[in-house]
Write an enzyme that holds these catalytic residues in place. Structure first.
Site, PDB file in Angstrom:
ATOM      1  N   ASP A  20       0.843  -1.192   0.000  1.00 49.63           N
ATOM      2  CA  ASP A  20       0.000   0.000   0.000  1.00 49.63           C
ATOM      3  C   ASP A  20       0.879   1.243   0.000  1.00 49.63           C
ATOM      4  O   ASP A  20       2.059   1.196   0.396  1.00 49.63           O
ATOM      5  CB  ASP A  20      -0.911   0.018   1.226  1.00 49.63           C
ATOM      6  CG  ASP A  20      -2.100   0.953   1.070  1.00 49.63           C
ATOM      7  OD1 ASP A  20      -2.336   1.422  -0.065  1.00 49.63           O
ATOM      8  OD2 ASP A  20      -2.788   1.232   2.062  1.00 49.63           O
ATOM      9  N   GLY A  21       0.307   2.341  -0.453  1.00 48.87           N
ATOM     10  CA  GLY A  21       0.993   3.622  -0.436  1.00 48.87           C
ATOM     11  C   GLY A  21       0.051   4.706   0.053  1.00 48.87           C
ATOM     12  O   GLY A  21      -1.178   4.562  -0.024  1.00 48.87           O
ATOM     13  N   GLU A  80       2.718   3.663  -4.024  1.00 54.37           N
ATOM     14  CA  GLU A  80       2.147   2.337  -4.291  1.00 54.37           C
ATOM     15  C   GLU A  80       3.168   1.450  -5.007  1.00 54.37           C
ATOM     16  O   GLU A  80       3.345   0.273  -4.677  1.00 54.37           O
ATOM     17  CB  GLU A  80       0.886   2.474  -5.159  1.00 54.37           C
ATOM     18  CG  GLU A  80      -0.253   3.266  -4.541  1.00 54.37           C
ATOM     19  CD  GLU A  80      -1.093   2.455  -3.573  1.00 54.37           C
ATOM     20  OE1 GLU A  80      -0.746   1.284  -3.297  1.00 54.37           O
ATOM     21  OE2 GLU A  80      -2.113   2.993  -3.088  1.00 54.37           O
ATOM     22  N   ASP A 109      -4.232  -2.489  -3.500  1.00 54.59           N
ATOM     23  CA  ASP A 109      -5.495  -1.812  -3.785  1.00 54.59           C
ATOM     24  C   ASP A 109      -5.313  -0.721  -4.839  1.00 54.59           C
ATOM     25  O   ASP A 109      -6.209   0.081  -5.061  1.00 54.59           O
ATOM     26  CB  ASP A 109      -6.141  -1.250  -2.515  1.00 54.59           C
ATOM     27  CG  ASP A 109      -5.253  -0.249  -1.777  1.00 54.59           C
ATOM     28  OD1 ASP A 109      -4.317   0.297  -2.404  1.00 54.59           O
ATOM     29  OD2 ASP A 109      -5.488  -0.005  -0.584  1.00 54.59           O
ATOM     30  N   HIS A 150      -9.574  -0.136   2.180  1.00 54.30           N
ATOM     31  CA  HIS A 150     -10.458   0.248   3.295  1.00 54.30           C
ATOM     32  C   HIS A 150     -11.754  -0.575   3.299  1.00 54.30           C
ATOM     33  O   HIS A 150     -12.832  -0.047   3.542  1.00 54.30           O
ATOM     34  CB  HIS A 150     -10.780   1.738   3.230  1.00 54.30           C
ATOM     35  CG  HIS A 150      -9.567   2.596   3.153  1.00 54.30           C
ATOM     36  ND1 HIS A 150      -8.692   2.778   4.202  1.00 54.30           N
ATOM     37  CD2 HIS A 150      -9.047   3.323   2.124  1.00 54.30           C
ATOM     38  CE1 HIS A 150      -7.707   3.581   3.837  1.00 54.30           C
ATOM     39  NE2 HIS A 150      -7.892   3.921   2.582  1.00 54.30           N
ATOM     40  N   ASP A 174      -1.984   0.083   5.337  1.00 55.04           N
ATOM     41  CA  ASP A 174      -2.414   1.478   5.301  1.00 55.04           C
ATOM     42  C   ASP A 174      -1.931   2.235   6.536  1.00 55.04           C
ATOM     43  O   ASP A 174      -1.458   3.371   6.438  1.00 55.04           O
ATOM     44  CB  ASP A 174      -3.941   1.544   5.202  1.00 55.04           C
ATOM     45  CG  ASP A 174      -4.453   2.977   5.133  1.00 55.04           C
ATOM     46  OD1 ASP A 174      -4.207   3.640   4.111  1.00 55.04           O
ATOM     47  OD2 ASP A 174      -5.079   3.431   6.100  1.00 55.04           O
TER      48      ASP A 174
END
Length: 244
Positions: free
Chosen positions: A10-11, A49, A72, A127, A137
């Protein structure tokens, strides 16, 4: 059956550009978990990301097992599985005739993917309650704020979150073939929804899914599109087009 290394990436970025952070959780088949993270200033959400995926793939490049990478980022999944082939054929030029932005990172990801061979990409919903994605996250956001969160490296039983693979509700449905980077999109029937929240673009098969993501979120944007061309036009308008 051969065991698999599972990677979640994730970023995060405060502003675009702005201070950013990236994170990865690697689950090794022998029952060990390793968290990675870092940050840059200034940067963009897309670079974070991609940086997460690169760091994680570098960390396992000496391992022989197949890898399944969960992200994501629709840009990352669609870029590496589809768009990158056209960019390379055209000398790293987009369909609009512009140089591909973040080419350095795309080339690094491409090289790592080709070297490994047995690598699959899975597009998860951000999320959406998947615990490992949520942990990524938390780490990425912390680094974007200049914090130094404790990164776990030890037995899976002590990591503090569930290591179950994402359920169907945590996954994006595969995009129709005409919007997977094909140069010849299918006809404009059906369609799907795009949403932009905190610099992240996601696809939704139904309005209810899209509404659930954008409802009540300040600055959120959404749009229904019916083809790859419409999608690219919307992403360009939002500043999230391929190569951005």
């Amino acid at each position: 059956m051969e065991k698999t290394i599972h990677i979640y990436c994730d970023g995060a970025c405060s502003g675009n550009p702005g201070p950013g952070g990236w994170a990865a959780v690697i689950i090794f088949p022998e029952g060990r978990v390793r968290e990675l993270g870092g940050g840059e200033r200034p940067t963009t959400n897309n670079r974070m990301e991609m940086s997460a995926a690169i760091a994680a793939l570098v960390a396992v490049r000496e391992r022989p097992e197949p890898v399944k990478l969960y992200t994501d980022s629709g840009l990352l999944v669609n870029g590496i599985k589809g768009w990158i082939h056209g960019w390379k054929r055209k000398g790293w030029i987009t369909s609009e005739g512009k140089p591909v932005v973040n080419r350095d990172l795309w080339e690094s990801i491409d090289a790592l993917a080709r070297t490994r061979g047995r690598l699959s990409w899975v597009h998860v919903k951000g999320h959406a309650g998947q615990e490992i994605n949520e942990r990524c996250d938390v780490i990425a956001v912390a680094f974007s704020k200049g914090l130094r969160p404790d990164l776990y490296d030890g037995p899976a039983v002590g990591c503090g979150y569930s290591l179950l693979e994402p359920e169907a509700g945590h996954l994006h449905k595969p995009a129709p073939r005409g919007i997977r980077g094909s140069s010849k999109p299918k006809s404009k029937t059906g369609g799907f929804y795009l949403s932009l929240v905190d610099g992240r673009v996601e696809r939704h098969a139904t309005w209810s899914e899209c509404q659930g993501r954008v409802n009540g979120v300040s600055g959120a944007r959404f749009k229904k599109v019916s083809s790859a061309e419409e999608e690219l036009a919307v992403l360009k308008l939002w500043g999230s087009a391929p190569g951005k």
